[in-house]
Design a protein around this motif. Sequence first.
Motif, PDB file in Angstrom:
ATOM      1  N   VAL A  23       0.865  -1.181   0.000  1.00 19.75           N
ATOM      2  CA  VAL A  23       0.000   0.000   0.000  1.00 19.75           C
ATOM      3  C   VAL A  23       0.899   1.227   0.000  1.00 19.75           C
ATOM      4  O   VAL A  23       1.718   1.403   0.907  1.00 19.75           O
ATOM      5  CB  VAL A  23      -0.935   0.011   1.224  1.00 19.75           C
ATOM      6  CG1 VAL A  23      -1.809   1.268   1.210  1.00 19.75           C
ATOM      7  CG2 VAL A  23      -1.795  -1.245   1.250  1.00 19.75           C
ATOM      8  N   LEU A  24       0.758   2.080  -1.015  1.00 21.32           N
ATOM      9  CA  LEU A  24       1.656   3.218  -1.205  1.00 21.32           C
ATOM     10  C   LEU A  24       0.899   4.523  -1.013  1.00 21.32           C
ATOM     11  O   LEU A  24      -0.101   4.775  -1.705  1.00 21.32           O
ATOM     12  CB  LEU A  24       2.272   3.176  -2.603  1.00 21.32           C
ATOM     13  CG  LEU A  24       2.998   1.882  -3.004  1.00 21.32           C
ATOM     14  CD1 LEU A  24       3.638   2.029  -4.380  1.00 21.32           C
ATOM     15  CD2 LEU A  24       4.033   1.481  -1.969  1.00 21.32           C
ATOM     16  N   THR A  25       1.398   5.370  -0.111  1.00 20.80           N
ATOM     17  CA  THR A  25       0.701   6.607   0.231  1.00 20.80           C
ATOM     18  C   THR A  25       1.675   7.770   0.376  1.00 20.80           C
ATOM     19  O   THR A  25       2.454   7.813   1.328  1.00 20.80           O
ATOM     20  CB  THR A  25      -0.075   6.453   1.552  1.00 20.80           C
ATOM     21  OG1 THR A  25      -1.037   5.402   1.417  1.00 20.80           O
ATOM     22  CG2 THR A  25      -0.787   7.746   1.927  1.00 20.80           C
ATOM     23  N   PRO A  26       1.648   8.735  -0.552  1.00 27.78           N
ATOM     24  CA  PRO A  26       2.394   9.968  -0.330  1.00 27.78           C
ATOM     25  C   PRO A  26       1.549  10.937   0.495  1.00 27.78           C
ATOM     26  O   PRO A  26       0.312  10.901   0.427  1.00 27.78           O
ATOM     27  CB  PRO A  26       2.612  10.497  -1.743  1.00 27.78           C
ATOM     28  CG  PRO A  26       1.422   9.997  -2.514  1.00 27.78           C
ATOM     29  CD  PRO A  26       1.000   8.698  -1.875  1.00 27.78           C
ATOM     30  N   PHE A  27       2.201  11.786   1.280  1.00 28.83           N
ATOM     31  CA  PHE A  27       1.450  12.817   1.996  1.00 28.83           C
ATOM     32  C   PHE A  27       2.296  14.076   2.114  1.00 28.83           C
ATOM     33  O   PHE A  27       3.530  14.015   2.108  1.00 28.83           O
ATOM     34  CB  PHE A  27       0.990  12.326   3.373  1.00 28.83           C
ATOM     35  CG  PHE A  27       2.091  12.030   4.364  1.00 28.83           C
ATOM     36  CD1 PHE A  27       2.516  12.984   5.283  1.00 28.83           C
ATOM     37  CD2 PHE A  27       2.698  10.782   4.382  1.00 28.83           C
ATOM     38  CE1 PHE A  27       3.528  12.708   6.188  1.00 28.83           C
ATOM     39  CE2 PHE A  27       3.709  10.489   5.291  1.00 28.83           C
ATOM     40  CZ  PHE A  27       4.127  11.457   6.205  1.00 28.83           C
TER      41      PHE A  27
END
Length: 312
Positions: A23-27
Amino acid sequence: MHAPYSERLVCVGPRAHAPRLSVLTPFYRYDPGAMLAALANAPRDVEIVLLDDGSCSATLLSSVVAAAERTGAPVRIVVWENNRGRAEARNRLITEARGEYVLFLDADMIPDSPRFLHAWLSLIQSQRPFTAFGGLSVANVSPTSETALHHDLFARSDCLPAHVRQRRGAQAVASANLLVRRDFLRAAPFDEHFTGWGFEDVDWALSAARRAPILHIDNSATHAGLDDVDALMRKSAEAGPNFARLAAKHPESVARFAAHRMARVLKLAPMRAELRKLFAWLARDPLSATPMPLRRTAFKLYRASCFAEHLA
């Protein structure tokens, strides 16, 4: 991909051993804690990889680490000193991922089902698609007076069932809840010429659809980070150059977009700046008297007028 800037890696939880799904999440200056809480007790063959795109906030990073620890899952957080944009951030996440598949899930998304990750893993097992889009919703967020316009726009334009999205194809894809086989992504990364806000995911989907079919399924997540009207207008103005880049790169596809048709008409309109001020005033509804359908139309015209400034 550009040469790496200064970065560091924070590892939380158990070590991932050959995960099936990353699961890939930029923030960026947004706390993904609610999303992480929804992913607690993830299946054992799932890892989570986040990227702090230059938020430069020790408080935010500390909060994210604490939320990551509570998931019990293997989590890695790439921390950048400088903001480099969503396309480059997603490409860096791809190189960091270890799973056979990756799931792009935005920091402000909340899965609608407790079986959300299980559904993705089941799809991988049964169909092994190159790429699939699970859909978006506003099922678990309530509008406020400030976010009512965004809630209405999003619910009507973006929250579509799979059979409707399948007919619209790549145009109905967003990277907020997008599954892709990692080897496919390595050959088809995000275009890093899309900087700032908007349309890097539409560009990716239009390009990817030429190489492999995009499967649409109903495994939605709620967009919890609704914007107020001023933020919507700021993003519309910022997205103008990217929309023009999209139109130049995919002219036949983008010509079918309603926003492009409106922008072409408004590009020919006299007194465009004055019209844009009128559209903005109606969309903001300062007198609390404008019906929502008119506010919605006014905002779409405002957005199209911003795009018109950058079209060739």
